[in-house]
Design an enzyme around this catalytic site. Structure first.
Site, PDB file in Angstrom:
ATOM      1  N   ASP A 123       0.815  -1.219   0.000  1.00  0.00           N
ATOM      2  CA  ASP A 123       0.000   0.000   0.000  1.00  0.00           C
ATOM      3  C   ASP A 123       0.848   1.267   0.000  1.00  0.00           C
ATOM      4  OD1 ASP A 123      -2.560  -1.062   0.025  1.00  0.00           O
ATOM      5  OD2 ASP A 123      -2.582  -1.299   2.207  1.00  0.00           O
ATOM      6  N   TYR A 140       6.794  -9.985   7.261  1.00  0.00           N
ATOM      7  CA  TYR A 140       6.580  -8.552   7.448  1.00  0.00           C
ATOM      8  C   TYR A 140       7.023  -8.153   8.846  1.00  0.00           C
ATOM      9  CZ  TYR A 140       3.654  -8.122   3.241  1.00  0.00           C
ATOM     10  OH  TYR A 140       3.195  -8.080   1.952  1.00  0.00           O
TER      11      TYR A 140
END
Lengths: 244, 244
Positions: free
Chosen positions: B52, B110
């Site tokens: 994003d 992540y």
């Protein structure tokens, strides 16, 4: 009048350094303007370290006098609503009138980050020095040890330095790998102009094999800047801590 | 034609995310334009993760086909001379024609950084989420463990997700203090849209004492987004690694 001490962190990327100057935006000026906005009176602050353009601070210390009735500990929160987000006040508190950010300081600790990959760091590009050559970290750390103790660091200062004496005491000096960086950390009773950056520039040359530990020993005796490596870029340097 | 794989790191701050889109500057578009400049032919690249806007990558993987005679391993260096300094190619190499950045990937890792002080971070402001409330890190880590294993993560996705199944396997999930951050790290076979940010938003509520581990257990059963906390901001998230 009361004396307020601020503990400050900043990203030096967009500033001409700590010190107020004509025709450039300094961290000191931005903070002074913010205090003036808050207290409605002209203020001058004294910082412990005159960091260069691009140098960062995790824990700068600065003081100012004020007759404002804002409680000392509320300045941090109030100033943070005015300051840009690359300058933050960590805490604020009252100090005795004889407290002086420079004269009262006992130790300063700096840290320098080297990013040692073929490519430069996209994420940490403004807070690290990119060295794409293979560095011998053990050789760098061995050389860093030589600096510990009381020495005349005359060779380790940039031209135009105004310090009365170039004798300083270094309490710790080491090179280590941490996450994606090679980090040089140094703690001393004070530092000459560009001293940490000259040390790092020299250690990098030692890491490349172009200079040796003996070059540092020679420079400590000769006092000649020319015996050392280049001055490493400002952006890898951070003022980590000042002890009082 | 040969297929080239790029390992990419970027600071997502100034981009609309990975994916090419109209009227916004994406990382994909900047890299495609750079490859076109280099090879003089139109190129489309496929990335492993559609990060994003504001999300960073330490190790994004992307592929493109080319008939250029530039050696595969030279693309990294050549592209880095064209790309802006917030996007860097770490390495480039040839892969078999059947290699696919998404389908061939085995695990993704992540990391999410929380800056847990009264003041926000001046230096790490674009790569961390500022939480000024005291957080119970043990409670957060205990809750993070619940996610390990094979689960239906239906509740952990943003509206508009197009994934065929919401079942994913999480191999590790932990919260720890490191330097000045609280860090959440998670490794899985894949992640739903906004999944990591919803996990972190929920863990922060648990750290504040506003939600409990049971809320995560409930959401894993109910599949209801409403049983969880808010979506944490993009800027704290970094795509750390993709294993093949």
């Amino acid at each position: 009048m009361k004396k307020i001490c601020l503990k400050i962190t900043y990203d030096g990327t967009n500033y001409s350094g700590w010190q107020r100057q004509e025709n450039a935006v300094s961290v000191q000026q931005i903070i002074e303007n913010s205090i003036e906005k808050l207290t409605k009176s002209k203020t001058s602050i004294v910082g412990a370290s005159r960091t260069d353009a691009g140098v960062h601070a995790f824990d700068q210390t600065a003081c100012f006098e004020t007759s404002s009735n804002i409680p000392a500990d509320k300045f941090a929160l109030a100033l943070n609503t005015i300051l840009p987000d690359d300058i933050r006040i960590k805490t604020s508190y009252e100090v005795p009138n004889d407290f002086h950010p420079i004269k009262s300081s006992k130790f300063k600790t700096y840290q320098y980050k080297i990013f040692n990959e073929q490519y430069s760091s996209a994420i940490y590009r403004n807070i690290s020095y990119h060295v794409p050559y293979k560095l011998n970290i053990n050789a760098m750390n061995d050389a860093a040890q030589i600096l510990i103790g009381i020495h005349d660091f005359k060779a380790f200062q940039a031209a135009g330095s105004s310090a009365k004496t170039s004798i300083r005491t270094i309490y710790s000096s080491k090179v280590e790998c941490k996450d994606c960086f090679i980090i040089y950390s140094v703690k001393g009773d004070g530092f000459l102009y560009n001293m940490v950056r000259i040390i790092v520039g020299t250690l990098v040359e030692i890491g490349k094999g172009k200079l040796k530990t003996e070059n540092i020993e020679k420079a400590l005796k000769s006092g000649n800047r020319i015996d050392l490596g280049p001055t490493a870029p400002a952006k890898g340097l951070i003022l980590l801590k000042i002890d009082y």
